[in-house]
Design a protein around this motif. Structure first.
Motif, PDB file in Angstrom:
ATOM      1  N   PRO A   2       2.326  -3.873 -21.079  1.00 43.07           N
ATOM      2  CA  PRO A   2       3.485  -3.763 -21.986  1.00 43.07           C
ATOM      3  C   PRO A   2       3.103  -3.501 -23.433  1.00 43.07           C
ATOM      4  CG  PRO A   2       3.111  -6.054 -21.353  1.00 43.07           C
ATOM      5  CD  PRO A   2       2.186  -5.227 -20.524  1.00 43.07           C
ATOM      6  N   ARG A   3       1.838  -3.794 -23.800  1.00 46.56           N
ATOM      7  CA  ARG A   3       1.376  -3.558 -25.172  1.00 46.56           C
ATOM      8  C   ARG A   3       0.263  -2.506 -25.157  1.00 46.56           C
ATOM      9  NH1 ARG A   3       3.601  -6.914 -28.726  1.00 46.56           N
ATOM     10  NH2 ARG A   3       4.594  -8.800 -27.936  1.00 46.56           N
ATOM     11  N   PRO A   4       0.087  -1.795 -26.269  1.00 46.06           N
ATOM     12  CA  PRO A   4      -0.810  -0.634 -26.263  1.00 46.06           C
ATOM     13  C   PRO A   4      -2.270  -0.932 -26.557  1.00 46.06           C
ATOM     14  CG  PRO A   4       0.331  -0.763 -28.365  1.00 46.06           C
ATOM     15  CD  PRO A   4       0.823  -1.929 -27.543  1.00 46.06           C
ATOM     16  N   GLU A   5      -2.662  -2.205 -26.629  1.00 43.88           N
ATOM     17  CA  GLU A   5      -4.032  -2.513 -27.025  1.00 43.88           C
ATOM     18  C   GLU A   5      -5.075  -1.954 -26.057  1.00 43.88           C
ATOM     19  OE1 GLU A   5      -1.566  -4.638 -27.157  1.00 43.88           O
ATOM     20  OE2 GLU A   5      -1.450  -5.132 -29.300  1.00 43.88           O
ATOM     21  N   SER A  11      14.351  -1.607 -38.000  1.00 44.39           N
ATOM     22  CA  SER A  11      14.132  -2.380 -36.781  1.00 44.39           C
ATOM     23  C   SER A  11      14.793  -1.647 -35.626  1.00 44.39           C
ATOM     24  CB  SER A  11      14.717  -3.794 -36.918  1.00 44.39           C
ATOM     25  OG  SER A  11      14.560  -4.523 -35.722  1.00 44.39           O
ATOM     26  N   LEU A  12      13.992  -1.204 -34.674  1.00 46.45           N
ATOM     27  CA  LEU A  12      14.503  -0.424 -33.558  1.00 46.45           C
ATOM     28  C   LEU A  12      14.953  -1.346 -32.424  1.00 46.45           C
ATOM     29  CD1 LEU A  12      14.756   2.641 -33.090  1.00 46.45           C
ATOM     30  CD2 LEU A  12      12.688   2.504 -31.710  1.00 46.45           C
ATOM     31  N   ASP A  13      16.119  -1.032 -31.871  1.00 46.67           N
ATOM     32  CA  ASP A  13      16.666  -1.827 -30.774  1.00 46.67           C
ATOM     33  C   ASP A  13      15.839  -1.606 -29.510  1.00 46.67           C
ATOM     34  OD1 ASP A  13      18.185  -3.187 -28.937  1.00 46.67           O
ATOM     35  OD2 ASP A  13      20.098  -2.382 -29.623  1.00 46.67           O
ATOM     36  N   ASN A  14      15.561  -2.687 -28.783  1.00 46.31           N
ATOM     37  CA  ASN A  14      14.796  -2.573 -27.539  1.00 46.31           C
ATOM     38  C   ASN A  14      15.545  -1.802 -26.458  1.00 46.31           C
ATOM     39  OD1 ASN A  14      12.434  -3.917 -28.333  1.00 46.31           O
ATOM     40  ND2 ASN A  14      13.343  -5.924 -27.930  1.00 46.31           N
ATOM     41  N   LYS A  15      16.858  -1.592 -26.649  1.00 48.24           N
ATOM     42  CA  LYS A  15      17.620  -0.803 -25.685  1.00 48.24           C
ATOM     43  C   LYS A  15      17.114   0.624 -25.614  1.00 48.24           C
ATOM     44  CE  LYS A  15      21.936  -3.447 -26.018  1.00 48.24           C
ATOM     45  NZ  LYS A  15      23.381  -3.390 -26.385  1.00 48.24           N
ATOM     46  N   VAL A  16      16.505   1.094 -26.701  1.00 46.78           N
ATOM     47  CA  VAL A  16      15.949   2.446 -26.706  1.00 46.78           C
ATOM     48  C   VAL A  16      14.829   2.563 -25.674  1.00 46.78           C
ATOM     49  CG1 VAL A  16      14.755   4.168 -28.110  1.00 46.78           C
ATOM     50  CG2 VAL A  16      16.571   2.784 -29.116  1.00 46.78           C
ATOM     51  N   VAL A  17      13.990   1.553 -25.593  1.00 49.89           N
ATOM     52  CA  VAL A  17      12.907   1.538 -24.615  1.00 49.89           C
ATOM     53  C   VAL A  17      13.472   1.503 -23.199  1.00 49.89           C
ATOM     54  CG1 VAL A  17      10.908   0.261 -23.770  1.00 49.89           C
ATOM     55  CG2 VAL A  17      11.337   0.428 -26.233  1.00 49.89           C
ATOM     56  N   ASP A  54       2.434  -9.900 -32.159  1.00 45.03           N
ATOM     57  CA  ASP A  54       3.850 -10.205 -32.011  1.00 45.03           C
ATOM     58  C   ASP A  54       4.743  -9.039 -32.418  1.00 45.03           C
ATOM     59  OD1 ASP A  54       3.200 -10.256 -34.652  1.00 45.03           O
ATOM     60  OD2 ASP A  54       4.336 -12.070 -35.143  1.00 45.03           O
ATOM     61  N   GLN A  55       4.162  -7.893 -32.694  1.00 47.15           N
ATOM     62  CA  GLN A  55       4.928  -6.725 -33.107  1.00 47.15           C
ATOM     63  C   GLN A  55       4.921  -5.701 -31.973  1.00 47.15           C
ATOM     64  OE1 GLN A  55       3.482  -4.891 -36.666  1.00 47.15           O
ATOM     65  NE2 GLN A  55       5.270  -3.578 -36.905  1.00 47.15           N
ATOM     66  N   PRO A  56       6.058  -5.445 -31.314  1.00 49.10           N
ATOM     67  CA  PRO A  56       6.080  -4.500 -30.190  1.00 49.10           C
ATOM     68  C   PRO A  56       5.890  -3.068 -30.664  1.00 49.10           C
ATOM     69  CG  PRO A  56       8.304  -5.181 -30.740  1.00 49.10           C
ATOM     70  CD  PRO A  56       7.387  -6.011 -31.596  1.00 49.10           C
ATOM     71  N   CYS A  57       5.324  -2.239 -29.806  1.00 52.13           N
ATOM     72  CA  CYS A  57       5.147  -0.809 -30.097  1.00 52.13           C
ATOM     73  C   CYS A  57       6.180  -0.036 -29.289  1.00 52.13           C
ATOM     74  CB  CYS A  57       3.733  -0.356 -29.741  1.00 52.13           C
ATOM     75  SG  CYS A  57       3.468   1.409 -30.006  1.00 52.13           S
ATOM     76  N   HIS A  58       7.205   0.476 -29.963  1.00 52.13           N
ATOM     77  CA  HIS A  58       8.272   1.182 -29.259  1.00 52.13           C
ATOM     78  C   HIS A  58       7.803   2.537 -28.744  1.00 52.13           C
ATOM     79  CE1 HIS A  58      10.562  -1.741 -31.771  1.00 52.13           C
ATOM     80  NE2 HIS A  58      11.256  -1.836 -30.668  1.00 52.13           N
ATOM     81  N   PHE A  59       6.840   3.144 -29.421  1.00 46.97           N
ATOM     82  CA  PHE A  59       6.300   4.407 -28.950  1.00 46.97           C
ATOM     83  C   PHE A  59       5.656   4.229 -27.572  1.00 46.97           C
ATOM     84  CE2 PHE A  59       2.905   7.631 -28.763  1.00 46.97           C
ATOM     85  CZ  PHE A  59       3.644   8.775 -29.013  1.00 46.97           C
TER      86      PHE A  59
END
Length: 438
Positions: free
Chosen positions: A42-45, A128-134, A12-17
């Motif tokens: 969408p996730r880095p797994e 907490s990074l805003d998803n707008k950055v992505v 449940d934790q997004p990876c902004h990188f």
């Protein structure tokens, strides 16, 4: 080949990188330069780098093609007179080959770098990074690559029109495509016979090199957006904490957060500093080349066109549209790369102002250690031998302006295949007369 797993990350934790970089890197994978699996998720797994995969086979074929293009451009350079055209061909394809090798190296390190980024983000408990950055990073990647494709289409369209015009004026009815390809790539078809397959194959290799020219700037910009966003978020928390007489967040935690971000920046810089150096060099070279061509109306001649017909083609509105678009796009792309990369340095320095304003009632050893760390730690993206800062950008702009002022002082006769040795001799003679030296 060792494969790094990201399964320990909370689902449940997004990876902004991963979010900021995956769209740009998918472009590279489509064109055969980044053989990493899992970029579409969408996730880095699922991030993996595997030698035995179709992506890797595609990359090997691409590298062999770029080696071939570089070889033929170097061969033409040594077998003909030294001209700006042959020099620019060498720089274009050799830097493209180096970029492809650096991207392959980055792809090999990508799972490990992704793991370190995930661990860093997970440790930044107060940020907490805003998803707008992505979203901003993804939109920029799609937009710049779309503009790059438009530039390539305009260039191809003008050269086709130029060849068709010359054939019509000369009364020649031979194949337009053959003449276009031979005109565009003499460094290839001077040594191998023309065929439809060869034309399509080498045109695709040329498209790949053109893609790399713009992609490196986009990739570095996306890295810069991601890093700057985290520093700005941390700076806002530090500024809020410094204004209060009682610590909301312990300064030891904020200092550790800053240290973790600095470590991540250095890890990223170790992997992309060579790409930054290469991108800045190619952007500077082609800006100067474009400015030079605009002053001297320099263009590679076509065997069916004389000088008058070439000048008429260069005076057409279509060429003006292509040239203005290409030059403006190149300058804006170089500015985008430089400014976004320099923002990392500026954002990393910003906390020093807030830390020095900490009230005396909460000033302790942790604040003192933070001040010393900010004072003695230099943070930023580098080009191997220098940090990308705003002062560096001003020096580069000054260099370009100086270059153009020197060019304007000399009157050089336009030549469709400009001879560099003649230019150097002319410049040396003029400088000798200017300063009265023998």
């Amino acid at each position: 080949m060792k494969v790094y797993s990201l399964s320990s990350r909370s689902p449940d934790q997004p990876c902004h990188f991963h979010g900021c970089l995956r769209h740009a890197l998918r472009f590279a994978r489509w064109l055969g330069f980044f053989p990493v699996q899992g970029l579409g998720e969408p996730r880095p797994e699922g991030i993996r780098f595997r030698i035995k995969s179709l992506y890797s086979i595609y990359v090997v074929a691409t590298l062999l093609g770029q080696v071939m293009m570089s070889y033929f451009s170097v061969l033409l350079f040594f077998q003909t007179e030294v001209t700006l055209s042959t020099i620019s061909n060498i720089i274009f394809y050799v830097t493209g080959l180096i970029s492809a090798i650096l991207l392959l190296k980055l792809a090999q390190q990508w799972p490990l770098l992704m793991t370190k980024a995930v661990e860093t983000e997970r440790g930044l408990t107060e940020l907490s990074l805003d998803n707008k950055v992505v979203v901003r990073s993804s939109v920029l990647a799609y937009l710049v690559m779309a503009l790059a494709m438009v530039e390539h289409i305009l260039c191809t369209s003008f050269n086709i029109k130029f060849v068709m015009y010359c054939l019509q004026e000369a009364g020649v009815t031979t194949n337009v495509m053959e003449n276009y390809v031979v005109h565009r790539m003499p460094y290839i078809f001077n040594y191998i016979p023309y065929s439809f397959f060869n034309a399509v194959f080498f045109e695709y290799l040329c498209l790949q090199s053109t893609f790399l020219w713009s992609f490196n700037d986009v990739l570095i910009t996306c890295f810069s957006i991601y890093i700057t966003a985290y520093f700005k978020t941390l700076n806002a928390v530090i500024a809020t904490n410094a204004k209060k007489d009682k610590d909301t967040i312990p300064w030891s935690i904020l200092r550790v957060h800053y240290s973790n971000l600095v470590k991540l920046v250095k890890e990223i810089d170790d992997n992309i500093s060579s790409l930054i150096l290469l991108s800045l060099f190619t952007d500077l070279f082609y800006i100067c080349l474009q400015l030079f061509n605009s002053l001297h109306r320099n263009h590679v001649s076509f065997k069916y066109c004389d000088e008058t017909q070439t000048n008429q083609a260069l005076s057409s509105p279509f060429y003006l549209l292509y040239y203005l678009y290409s030059f403006v796009f190149l300058v804006l792309r170089a500015l985008m790369l430089s400014l976004f990369a320099s923002n990392v340095h500026c954002a990393a320095l910003e906390p020093v102002y807030s830390v020095y304003d900490v009230p005396s009632s909460v000033y302790d050893n942790e604040v003192r250690r933070f001040q010393l760390q900010l004072h003695y730690t230099e943070v930023g993206l580098s080009g191997k031998f220098f940090y990308v800062t705003r002062n560096m950008i001003l020096k580069v702009v000054g260099t370009i302006i100086t270059y153009e002022i020197v060019l304007l002082q000399y009157s050089v006769t336009p030549n469709s295949y400009y001879n560099v040795s003649t230019t150097v001799a002319t410049v040396v003679d003029n400088v000798t007369n200017l300063y009265g030296k023998t």
